[in-house]
Each structure stands twice: as C-alpha cells, then as structure tokens.
Scaffold this active site. Sequence first.
Site, PDB file in Angstrom:
ATOM      1  CE  LYS A 157     -20.629 -39.846  44.543  1.00 16.43           C
ATOM      2  NZ  LYS A 157     -19.348 -38.962  44.616  1.00 16.43           N
TER       3      LYS A 157
HETATM    4  N1  PMP Z   1     -16.624 -33.943  46.578  1.00 16.34           N
HETATM    5  C1  PMP Z   1     -16.887 -34.860  45.321  1.00 16.34           C
HETATM    6  C2  PMP Z   1     -16.776 -34.084  44.092  1.00 16.34           C
HETATM    7  C3  PMP Z   1     -16.987 -36.119  45.565  1.00 16.34           C
HETATM    8  O1  PMP Z   1     -17.298 -36.896  44.177  1.00 16.34           O
HETATM    9  C4  PMP Z   1     -17.022 -36.594  46.715  1.00 16.34           C
HETATM   10  C5  PMP Z   1     -17.026 -38.066  46.909  1.00 16.34           C
HETATM   11  N2  PMP Z   1     -18.457 -38.516  46.845  1.00 16.34           N
HETATM   12  C6  PMP Z   1     -16.896 -36.023  47.897  1.00 16.34           C
HETATM   13  C7  PMP Z   1     -16.585 -34.675  47.697  1.00 16.34           C
HETATM   14  C8  PMP Z   1     -16.907 -36.573  49.273  1.00 16.34           C
HETATM   15  O2  PMP Z   1     -18.192 -37.095  49.537  1.00 16.34           O
HETATM   16  P1  PMP Z   1     -18.527 -37.976  50.335  1.00 16.34           P
HETATM   17  O3  PMP Z   1     -17.689 -38.015  51.758  1.00 16.34           O
HETATM   18  O4  PMP Z   1     -19.798 -38.267  50.728  1.00 16.34           O
HETATM   19  O5  PMP Z   1     -18.014 -39.207  49.783  1.00 16.34           O
END
Ligand code: PMP
Length: 308
Positions: A157
Amino acid sequence: MGKELAFFEGKIVPVGSAKVGIMTHALHYGTAVFEGIRGNWNPSKEKMYVFRLKEHYERLIKGCKILNMDINNSVEDLCNITIDLIKASEYKEDIYIRPLAYKSEEKVANLKLHELESNFALMIVPFGNYIDNDKPIRCQTSSWRRPHDSMMPTGVKLSGLYTTSILAKTEAIMAGFDEAILLNFDGSVSEGSGENLFMLRDGNLVTPSETENCLLGITRDCVFEIASNEFGIEIISRKIHRSEIYLADEVFLTGTAAHITSVGQLDNRNISSGNIGEFTKKIQDKYFKIVKGDDQKYIKWCTEISLV
Ligand code: PMP
C-alpha cells in the site's frame, strides 16, 4: 465515545497535536506506506478483536523495504504500539486503524529515497460500514487503468499509488455507481479501488493472480483459506477478461474496509439475477463471525483486547 489519540514521533498524543511540516517529503511525493486494519467491537464479549494485525504490519514492512525506509520497529513492536493505542483510546465500537510510515524529512526538490529521515505514525477512527454489505453493489469499469508493477510497485500500500484508486472511485461515484473496477493496461481485470475481486463461474472460484497488479489483500488470503477449509473449493488465480464478469454466476469484492461485498451489476448489466449469490452469502456470513472473534477455529486471526 473514545479519546482521539495518535501515536506520533514515539509517543501517544492528542490527534490534534500530531502535525507535520509543509516541507515534508511524503506530502509532496507520496513517499509513504500505509495500512488499513479493522478492530471489531464484540458487544456480547465486551472485547475488541483486531483482525490479522501481524499480517498487516508484515505488509507494511515490505512496503518500507521497497521505499528504502527504516522505521526502526519490528512487527512485534508495531503490534504492541497498536494495542497500547487501542487501550488508551477506549473506543467501544468498530474502529479503523491507520498506520503510516512516511518520509518525514522536511526537504523539497529531493527526488530520492535514500538519506532521508522516516517516521511512523498511527491513528484510530471509529468506523462502521465502508460499503453497505447488505445489498449487492453496482460497479463501473473505470476509464482509469491499474498501474503495472513496472510503473509503481502494486503489491503493497504505497500512498502515491492511491491517486489512481481515488480518480477511479470518484469517477464511479459521480456517475452514480457504488464502486470502480480497474482493468490492467492489457484490458484484463485487476481489482476494485480498494478491494480484490472474486468471480464464481461454472463452479470455479477465480481471482486475478498476483501478477495482475492487484494488492495482495489480507481478506483475499482469508477467502483462499475459508473457501478451502469450509467449502472444499480451491481458488484459481489467473487472468480474467472483462466480459467474463458480465457472464459470471457470482462476483464479490474483498477488503478490510469493504469486508466481503456482493457485486450485483457491472456496467449496468446484472450479474446473474443481480441478487446476492448463494456462495457469496455463505462466505460473507462466515467471515462476519470470524472477524468479530465469534469463530474459535479462526481465533488465531484475531488479537483480543479487553478495555478496562
Ligand atoms: N486492493 C486495494 C487497492 C486496496 O486498497 C485494498 C485495501 N487494503 C485491497 C485491495 C484489499 O486488501 P486487504 O484485504 O488487505 O484490506
């Protein structure tokens, strides 16, 4: 009501006094890595269940490595800082936990990653539904494309990368949809603006593979494990064409904020009947129990915190 606190420059302070200078590198260039973690308040147990805390910090540390950032804290330290802040904040409701590792050096016109100071900050906000999970949402294929990992690392991220997600989500909302689905530059499906995507088609559960530039979501990982353990389904990771989504039996999105959300329409075409799919409903119900600490089999994913 809890107390509005943050962990900033090594200590817990009122959130209003956690401020950075206008020259901060991360503010100009998006040179930061963040996480989004949920703390789920279980009213019958009177406890907070923080979901997959360690895994979120493992991903944050990977992002720090990519950005040449040393925040001088181990995953264990970061988990302990988070637990301390949750206890001090005293929220007895669902919360969203936002860790941020950023290039804190106050220096502009400095296009580099090395020899710059970094810092770590943490904040907590009360957080209910991000998306209404009770009904299927309407999605739009975005005119914005998900960047390829060769343009910007996509598996963690990185703050700067979110400009694309924000452009896509804004476009979708302003056009009357609930969420955007981003394609890769080659036209294959990548993910939502803040969620991974799954499609059930002819009995196969399919998601874009790691090389499709999607974030390696922690909820995505939960779906792999729950689908296998509870439903005997092994997920296929591969390239997905846009039109496959139109013809899918069920589509759902996964993310820490969005949980598991049914997609009822893409580009004004119903997915199957347009209602929440049978499998989506089953895995959603299971997931909601797990994140609240109500399923002993998956309690390993929860950090239980008592607020005294
Ligand atoms: N894709 C993006 C671009 C995101 O920002 C997120 C949220 N964190 C996700 C997928 C899903 O990730 P996670 O399940 O780790 O929250």
